[in-house]
Design a protein around this motif. Structure first.
Motif, PDB file in Angstrom:
ATOM      1  N   LYS A  63       0.876  -1.180   0.000  1.00 59.60           N
ATOM      2  CA  LYS A  63       0.000   0.000   0.000  1.00 59.60           C
ATOM      3  C   LYS A  63       0.906   1.219   0.000  1.00 59.60           C
ATOM      4  O   LYS A  63       1.773   1.354   0.877  1.00 59.60           O
ATOM      5  CB  LYS A  63      -0.909   0.012   1.227  1.00 59.60           C
ATOM      6  CG  LYS A  63      -1.900   1.187   1.237  1.00 59.60           C
ATOM      7  CD  LYS A  63      -2.853   1.057   2.408  1.00 59.60           C
ATOM      8  CE  LYS A  63      -3.849   2.214   2.450  1.00 59.60           C
ATOM      9  NZ  LYS A  63      -4.725   2.236   1.258  1.00 59.60           N
ATOM     10  N   PRO A  66      -0.045   7.632  -3.442  1.00 60.20           N
ATOM     11  CA  PRO A  66      -0.098   7.774  -4.897  1.00 60.20           C
ATOM     12  C   PRO A  66       1.165   8.433  -5.447  1.00 60.20           C
ATOM     13  O   PRO A  66       1.614   9.467  -4.946  1.00 60.20           O
ATOM     14  CB  PRO A  66      -1.335   8.657  -5.116  1.00 60.20           C
ATOM     15  CG  PRO A  66      -2.225   8.335  -3.967  1.00 60.20           C
ATOM     16  CD  PRO A  66      -1.298   8.138  -2.800  1.00 60.20           C
ATOM     17  N   ASP A  88      -1.482  -1.316  -4.128  1.00 62.93           N
ATOM     18  CA  ASP A  88      -2.583  -0.374  -3.991  1.00 62.93           C
ATOM     19  C   ASP A  88      -2.007   1.031  -4.109  1.00 62.93           C
ATOM     20  O   ASP A  88      -1.479   1.586  -3.141  1.00 62.93           O
ATOM     21  CB  ASP A  88      -3.258  -0.575  -2.636  1.00 62.93           C
ATOM     22  CG  ASP A  88      -4.397   0.403  -2.379  1.00 62.93           C
ATOM     23  OD1 ASP A  88      -4.611   1.312  -3.205  1.00 62.93           O
ATOM     24  OD2 ASP A  88      -5.062   0.261  -1.331  1.00 62.93           O
ATOM     25  N   ALA A  90      -3.919   3.555  -5.103  1.00 67.09           N
ATOM     26  CA  ALA A  90      -5.118   4.390  -5.061  1.00 67.09           C
ATOM     27  C   ALA A  90      -5.654   4.732  -6.444  1.00 67.09           C
ATOM     28  O   ALA A  90      -6.426   5.678  -6.599  1.00 67.09           O
ATOM     29  CB  ALA A  90      -4.860   5.674  -4.269  1.00 67.09           C
ATOM     30  N   ASP A  92      -4.208   6.071  -8.880  1.00 64.34           N
ATOM     31  CA  ASP A  92      -3.666   7.316  -9.439  1.00 64.34           C
ATOM     32  C   ASP A  92      -2.857   7.037 -10.700  1.00 64.34           C
ATOM     33  O   ASP A  92      -2.061   6.090 -10.742  1.00 64.34           O
ATOM     34  CB  ASP A  92      -2.777   8.001  -8.400  1.00 64.34           C
ATOM     35  CG  ASP A  92      -2.215   9.306  -8.905  1.00 64.34           C
ATOM     36  OD1 ASP A  92      -2.964  10.289  -8.947  1.00 64.34           O
ATOM     37  OD2 ASP A  92      -1.021   9.329  -9.277  1.00 64.34           O
TER      38      ASP A  92
END
Length: 226
Positions: A63, A66, A88, A90, A92
């Motif tokens: 995670k 971005p 992950d 996000a 972007d």
């Protein structure tokens, strides 16, 4: 100092037997999705590698903020044979999170591929098809390397929650992720579905294929079945 945001956790011991993982290598992502009632699967990511290469492995999750790939670099250094780096970002698309050099690093360690909910660059290299790469976008703009980011935590990628150690299967249709604890059961269902589809294909070739459910369903929907 608050550790949240820079945690590097140990991945749980593999909960998926080697033969179960290997079994997914011959099954399409669409068939696997069908066997999870079409409710689970990664949306919005597409294969950016060329050819028909399939990607199968266990999720090593990241995670990240971005546009920042600090912890992706760290995850690659921790990864090895049979891993898929699942990021992950996000969703972007402003800054690429991985590119050719990171691909080469991962490939040298036996990592199976990248699943990036964000952007990548060096598309021409990924398109050669030697390393699995599924991503949301392409961007020439490079990443930052400041963090925060975390490794081996639950992540959300294309609308699906992915836990470290889950089974990742990617092909020309996209990516599905099977929770580790359900992998054996889903594999058994998917193998049966593949066998049923093989029978249907033979009937189609022979001209004997029928759809008994079709008129029945229409009749039920229109009230004609009363």
């Amino acid at each position: 100092m608050n550790p949240i945001g820079f945690r590097i956790l140990s991945r749980p011991a593999p909960a998926v037997a080697a033969d179960v993982l290997a079994g997914f290598a011959s099954i399409g992502s669409a068939q696997i999705s069908d066997c999870m009632n079409r409710l689970y699967g990664v949306s919005g990511l597409r294969p950016l590698h060329g050819g028909t290469r399939r990607t199968v492995g266990l999720a090593l999750t990241v995670k990240t903020r971005p546009g920042d790939n600090l912890m992706i670099h760290k995850a690659i250094s921790l990864g090895g044979a049979g891993d898929v780096i699942v990021v992950d970002g996000a969703g972007d698309s402003s800054n690429a999170l991985v590119g050719e050099l990171m691909m080469m690093d991962a490939q040298s360690r036996g990592i199976e591929g990248f699943v990036i909910d964000g952007a990548v660059r060096d598309l021409d290299v990924f398109a050669q098809g030697e390393f699995g790469c599924f991503a949301r976008a392409v961007s020439h703009k490079g990443p930052y390397k400041d963090g925060p980011g975390e490794i081996n935590v639950p992540v959300s990628v294309g609308g699906q929650v992915v836990n470290p150690g889950d089974v990742v299967v990617g092909d020309a249709d996209g990516v599905v992720v099977i929770p580790a604890e359900h992998a054996a059961a889903v594999l058994a269902l998917a193998l049966k579905k593949e066998a049923d589809e093989a029978v249907a294909k033979e009937k189609l070739r022979a001209g004997t294929y029928t759809k008994p459910w079709l008129d029945k369903t229409i009749a039920e929907k229109t009230g004609a079945a009363k």
